[in-house]
Design a protein around this motif. Structure first.
Motif, PDB file in Angstrom:
ATOM      1  N   GLY A   1       3.105   5.291 -17.924  1.00 40.65           N
ATOM      2  CA  GLY A   1       3.516   4.107 -18.995  1.00 40.65           C
ATOM      3  C   GLY A   1       4.386   3.086 -18.095  1.00 40.65           C
ATOM      4  N   ILE A   2       3.957   3.156 -16.766  1.00 38.22           N
ATOM      5  CA  ILE A   2       4.633   2.207 -15.770  1.00 38.22           C
ATOM      6  C   ILE A   2       3.628   1.041 -15.511  1.00 38.22           C
ATOM      7  N   ASN A   3       3.939  -0.177 -15.605  1.00 38.95           N
ATOM      8  CA  ASN A   3       3.159  -1.379 -15.453  1.00 38.95           C
ATOM      9  C   ASN A   3       3.727  -1.773 -13.845  1.00 38.95           C
ATOM     10  N   TYR A   4       3.068  -1.279 -12.794  1.00 40.25           N
ATOM     11  CA  TYR A   4       3.265  -1.719 -11.402  1.00 40.25           C
ATOM     12  C   TYR A   4       3.834  -2.956 -11.170  1.00 40.25           C
ATOM     13  N   ASN A   5       3.416  -4.014 -11.749  1.00 36.81           N
ATOM     14  CA  ASN A   5       3.779  -5.194 -11.565  1.00 36.81           C
ATOM     15  C   ASN A   5       5.301  -5.622 -11.987  1.00 36.81           C
ATOM     16  N   ASN A   6       5.530  -4.760 -12.887  1.00 40.21           N
ATOM     17  CA  ASN A   6       7.186  -4.922 -13.401  1.00 40.21           C
ATOM     18  C   ASN A   6       7.902  -4.018 -12.541  1.00 40.21           C
ATOM     19  N   LEU A   7       7.539  -3.186 -11.525  1.00 42.89           N
ATOM     20  CA  LEU A   7       8.321  -2.765 -10.715  1.00 42.89           C
ATOM     21  C   LEU A   7       9.355  -3.868  -9.911  1.00 42.89           C
TER      22      LEU A   7
ATOM     23  N   ILE B   1       0.812  -1.128   0.084  1.00 46.41           N
ATOM     24  CA  ILE B   1       0.148   0.021   0.070  1.00 46.41           C
ATOM     25  C   ILE B   1       0.894   1.231  -0.092  1.00 46.41           C
ATOM     26  N   ASN B   2       1.901   1.259   0.952  1.00 48.59           N
ATOM     27  CA  ASN B   2       2.641   2.550   1.019  1.00 48.59           C
ATOM     28  C   ASN B   2       3.523   2.662  -0.464  1.00 48.59           C
ATOM     29  N   ASN B   3       3.856   1.433  -0.870  1.00 43.55           N
ATOM     30  CA  ASN B   3       4.778   1.754  -1.899  1.00 43.55           C
ATOM     31  C   ASN B   3       4.069   1.923  -3.386  1.00 43.55           C
ATOM     32  N   MET B   4       3.053   1.629  -3.296  1.00 42.98           N
ATOM     33  CA  MET B   4       2.090   2.071  -4.471  1.00 42.98           C
ATOM     34  C   MET B   4       1.860   3.440  -4.616  1.00 42.98           C
ATOM     35  N   TYR B   5       1.489   4.129  -3.212  1.00 45.09           N
ATOM     36  CA  TYR B   5       1.107   5.198  -2.801  1.00 45.09           C
ATOM     37  C   TYR B   5       2.461   6.098  -3.459  1.00 45.09           C
TER      38      TYR B   5
ATOM     39  N   GLY C   1      -8.514   9.401  -1.826  1.00 49.10           N
ATOM     40  CA  GLY C   1      -9.570   8.720  -2.324  1.00 49.10           C
ATOM     41  C   GLY C   1      -9.388   7.684  -3.232  1.00 49.10           C
ATOM     42  N   THR C   2      -8.104   7.658  -4.140  1.00 49.37           N
ATOM     43  CA  THR C   2      -8.017   6.603  -4.929  1.00 49.37           C
ATOM     44  C   THR C   2      -7.932   5.215  -4.501  1.00 49.37           C
ATOM     45  N   LEU C   3      -8.448   4.272  -5.047  1.00 50.52           N
ATOM     46  CA  LEU C   3      -8.019   2.897  -4.798  1.00 50.52           C
ATOM     47  C   LEU C   3      -6.865   2.130  -5.280  1.00 50.52           C
ATOM     48  N   SER C   4      -6.504   1.211  -5.069  1.00 53.64           N
ATOM     49  CA  SER C   4      -5.527   0.476  -5.684  1.00 53.64           C
ATOM     50  C   SER C   4      -5.609   0.496  -7.234  1.00 53.64           C
ATOM     51  N   GLY C   5      -6.692  -0.060  -7.568  1.00 54.25           N
ATOM     52  CA  GLY C   5      -6.927  -0.056  -9.265  1.00 54.25           C
ATOM     53  C   GLY C   5      -6.563   1.340  -9.702  1.00 54.25           C
ATOM     54  N   ASP C   6      -7.084   2.312  -9.189  1.00 55.82           N
ATOM     55  CA  ASP C   6      -6.928   3.896  -9.762  1.00 55.82           C
ATOM     56  C   ASP C   6      -5.555   4.144  -9.907  1.00 55.82           C
ATOM     57  N   LYS C   7      -4.778   3.641  -8.824  1.00 58.14           N
ATOM     58  CA  LYS C   7      -3.185   3.978  -8.865  1.00 58.14           C
ATOM     59  C   LYS C   7      -2.741   3.255  -9.705  1.00 58.14           C
TER      60      LYS C   7
ATOM     61  N   LEU D   1      -0.609   5.147 -12.898  1.00 53.82           N
ATOM     62  CA  LEU D   1       0.745   4.815 -13.293  1.00 53.82           C
ATOM     63  C   LEU D   1       0.915   4.613 -14.732  1.00 53.82           C
ATOM     64  N   PHE D   2      -0.002   3.589 -15.228  1.00 54.21           N
ATOM     65  CA  PHE D   2       0.161   2.994 -16.387  1.00 54.21           C
ATOM     66  C   PHE D   2      -0.248   4.160 -17.900  1.00 54.21           C
ATOM     67  N   SER D   3      -1.274   4.853 -17.445  1.00 49.32           N
ATOM     68  CA  SER D   3      -1.794   5.685 -18.491  1.00 49.32           C
ATOM     69  C   SER D   3      -0.993   6.969 -18.476  1.00 49.32           C
ATOM     70  N   GLN D   4      -0.705   7.514 -17.266  1.00 48.50           N
ATOM     71  CA  GLN D   4       0.044   8.579 -17.263  1.00 48.50           C
ATOM     72  C   GLN D   4       1.644   8.568 -17.524  1.00 48.50           C
TER      73      GLN D   4
END
Ligand code: DGT
Ligand code: DGT
Ligand code: DGT
Ligand code: DGT
Ligand code: 3PO
Ligand code: 3PO
Ligand code: 3PO
Ligand code: 3PO
Ligand code: MG
Ligand code: MG
Ligand code: MG
Ligand code: MG
Ligand code: MG
Ligand code: MG
Ligand code: MG
Ligand code: MG
Ligand code: MG
Ligand code: MG
Ligand code: MG
Ligand code: MG
Lengths: 224, 224, 224, 224
Positions: free
Chosen positions: B192-198, B150-154, B177-183, B187-190
């Motif tokens: 171009g980062i795929n979180y799962n590839n971090l 949670i902290n890392n994604m934020y 107020g953003t949820l995990s999916g929103d984040k 990252l992806f749309s704005q």
């Protein structure tokens, strides 16, 4: 989340109010640590001063510590009775003291041992004890200081005998059953040493007092 | 001596048998410490690896620790249920862990930050918590790992937004107020980062397991 | 008022979650109490049934007690693991159990001893112990039941020998060092008693289980 | 036997030395108990005297209790600071006090309520609190006595108003926000009652002091 419930397994551990919280730390296996680093025997002034530097760093961090007393590989920290630091949570007080002491010990090592590399990172244990009355606190400090005195006198005699050619076992035998007066006599007659002229640092240990203005009341109370 | 009685004020604090003793340490005011030392944001690999080096030193000291889990400025150490280390005395287990961790952190600093002088010795707090069942222990580890996630994604989102030109306050507002999916989406749309590839190190934290032979049974039990 | 601060000296004492809280009460100096009231030897059915009446009153009061086990002058009360009664405060659970037991013991006395006046009000001590696993709990109950068995067998032999004319000291001597099998043999060969035919109440003690519907799950879990 | 290990789950709970151990018991749901037994309002002398009889029985049992203070459905028992009773084990002190109190309460019931059958056995809770200084102990006793005074004054007013024809709700409304002086005035002007002339038993509660010779020192110390 569904896992948050595990936080509730943390049991509160507040200090009883109106008691002096005292945290004592002690070097783990400093018999070996002092040997590895060739500490002077029986007292290594560099080691003792490093301990005091680390203790000072603890007092800088925690304003509610009113005094500290150290000797050998140990240091005691006296919090003021009314401290509200960390809501008086025992584990917080005890752990932050020992941790700050520990990092400072390594951090300041090279200042006190400029020519000697630290061989490995040592550890200290820590405990918090509560003393209800000023007399209990005074007696606590006396207890630690008597321990300093007894060990120091024994160690002085022991290493003098060793230096004079006895083996460790022979020195031990020579000292078995001797009282304080006997040891004084031995030092004087055999080695020409007047125990009372030895450095106060070795005989009495070290007291660190927070700046006079703030703690006079406290100390006056304790010392009474 | 007449002062020895003060020893009796030390209250025994054994761990309840048949529970997993877990010691968690956490950096004191690492918000400031990470700023002072210019830690990379949101994750500084040098800092994380130094934490793991210190944790490894703790596991070397205490053979009854079967695994450790770390993330951010914290590390958890799991003792085996039946440990007899220090007679299961809570304050001993908790203090020796945090002290060894602390001295090792400073001792190994220059290996992980060769170009950066340690500015001051940090402190860590420590607590011991008991977990009765294997499920509780698993949930404990999940709890810490979810916290990491949670902290890392934020933090990833936050610092990406800051790098893209937003102020701290604006970034905070954007994420409110953003949820995990929103984040993930952000990252992806704005960016171009795929979180799962971090890096896994950042997303999942670090697990240290004692050598297979000795701990297989324990870990099999926990993981079941 | 200015005195309210003293309330803060009450230290919280919650039970660790996910453990079985067990409260055991035991008669204080029932050696004397049983003698004063001429309890039958080695077992007085009236006394044992009075104990069970008192225990039942405790179970009526505290719905989270799932079972109770009694023998001699003691009774154990098992709370369900997840009990929220009194916020799991140890001193509350422990004290309310022993108090309700105590008042009920006196209250119901005349029903079980209609011809014998209660000579003085007895006392019971109480303690709360936590058991993390179902196996621990089962073993706890086995421990108390083995205690019942051992004492009962010894006492049967002892009082039979006394009735047969031996002095207390002689009977004690006769039994010194005998094993369970020896005592079985002694009862059978010398007194024609088959130990296994003695009343279950004496050999095994008493279990009180809350109504099946509610506690089946719990008990199934414990018994597994 | 193989089950004996469960005994080791009992955690030691010694009282910190050099503190006053105080055990306070309090009737469980005495709102209902007093209603069921038609206790006189606001104070039933029979009930108060029965409480004191039960407390006396506790003091007879435990010689190290130096004084007891009672009011309403509660009693506090002060052990001497240096008590060695039950090795200062908290659960023993706390449980034996509440149990002896409980059995005595039922045992002596018919002496104080000769015409009224006890309808059911009540329960009392119990807690042990440590007070480090004599001032803390004095303040503790003051705390309980102020509680007695405040409740008693309120209750006197309340029931006088009810007797004069007001409903419970109206009486409550009438008293809302009134200070001590207002209540004094109300009692005097409306009912001609001088609060200070009401029985000391009601206004102050009951103190039981162990025989002068033995406890003078203690009490002198406390009272100073
Ligand atoms: N040579 C030398 N040795 C010292 C000095 N200060 C402390 N030591 C050594 C002497 C003792 O062996 C040891 C302190 O005694 P302890 O009772 O604390 O034992 P130790 O730390 O070995 O074991 P522990 O882990 O505390 O139970 O440290 C010093 O200035 N010079
Ligand atoms: N930039 C950066 N900061 C980090 C890293 N790891 C930890 N931190 C910082 C972020 C957080 O401000 C802080 C950890 O959060 P905590 O909740 O432990 O707060 P903090 O240590 O400031 O306060 P505390 O004394 O634990 O209550 O450490 C890192 O790798 N890079
Ligand atoms: N005659 C007779 N005695 C019994 C019966 N049940 C219990 N007792 C007596 C036998 C033992 O002396 C005593 C229970 O043993 P304990 O170990 O609890 O000792 P006691 O209560 O005397 O001391 P304590 O205050 O618990 O340390 O009660 C009974 O049914 N008949
Ligand atoms: N009428 C009458 N009532 C009394 C007397 N002494 C005590 N009581 C009642 C008044 C209160 O409702 C109650 C004591 O107040 P508590 O705060 O202890 O409440 P209670 O015992 O109902 O609940 P608890 O289980 O202690 O939380 O006992 C008395 O002498 N006469
Ligand atoms: O320190 P926090 O805010 O992450 O949360 P915590 O560690 O549970 O709080 P505390 O350190 O006060 O126990
Ligand atoms: O460590 P010692 O032998 O000086 O004595 P102690 O510190 O009181 O013993 P422990 O460290 O085991 O609490
Ligand atoms: O019971 P109360 O409301 O008078 O207050 P307390 O006794 O301090 O509360 P608790 O019995 O819950 O500890
Ligand atoms: O009372 P005992 O001798 O049966 O054994 P115990 O109950 O374990 O001892 P204690 O009452 O002193 O805790
Ligand atoms: Mg030690
Ligand atoms: Mg040491
Ligand atoms: Mg030492
Ligand atoms: Mg924290
Ligand atoms: Mg932190
Ligand atoms: Mg943290
Ligand atoms: Mg016992
Ligand atoms: Mg008994
Ligand atoms: Mg018994
Ligand atoms: Mg209450
Ligand atoms: Mg009450
Ligand atoms: Mg009350």
């Amino acid at each position: 989340s569904q896992y948050d419930y595990v936080k509730s397994f943390e049991i509160p551990d507040p200090c009883l109010p109106n008691c002096w919280p005292v945290v004592r730390i002690d070097g783990k296996n400093f018999h070996k640590f002092s040997t590895t680093h060739n500490f002077e025997k029986p007292n290594d002034d560099r080691a003792l001063k490093l301990m005091t530097a680390a203790a000072t760093s603890v007092m800088d961090l925690l304003n509610d510590i009113v005094l500290a007393y150290g000797q050998s590989d140990e240091y005691s920290f006296v919090f003021k009775k009314k401290t509200k630091a960390y809501n008086r949570r025992s584990s917080k007080l005890s752990s932050v003291v020992v941790s700050q002491f520990s990092t400072s010990y390594v951090y300041h090592w090279k200042k006190y041992f400029p020519d000697l590399e630290l061989q490995y990172p040592p550890a200290f244990d820590s405990r918090l004890v509560l003393y209800p009355s000023d007399k209990n606190l005074r007696d606590y400090l006396s207890w630690r200081q008597v321990d300093c005195h007894i060990n120091n006198m024994y160690n002085y005699c022991f290493w003098k005998l060793v230096q004079s050619g006895l083996t460790h076992v022979e020195s031990q035998e020579r000292l078995k059953g001797t009282l304080s007066g006997d040891k004084n006599e031995l030092l004087f007659s055999q080695f020409g040493i007047n125990y009372n002229n030895l450095p106060q640092l070795h005989r009495k240990g070290t007291v660190i007092i927070r700046d006079k203005e703030r703690s006079t009341n406290h100390l006056a109370k304790i010392a009474r």
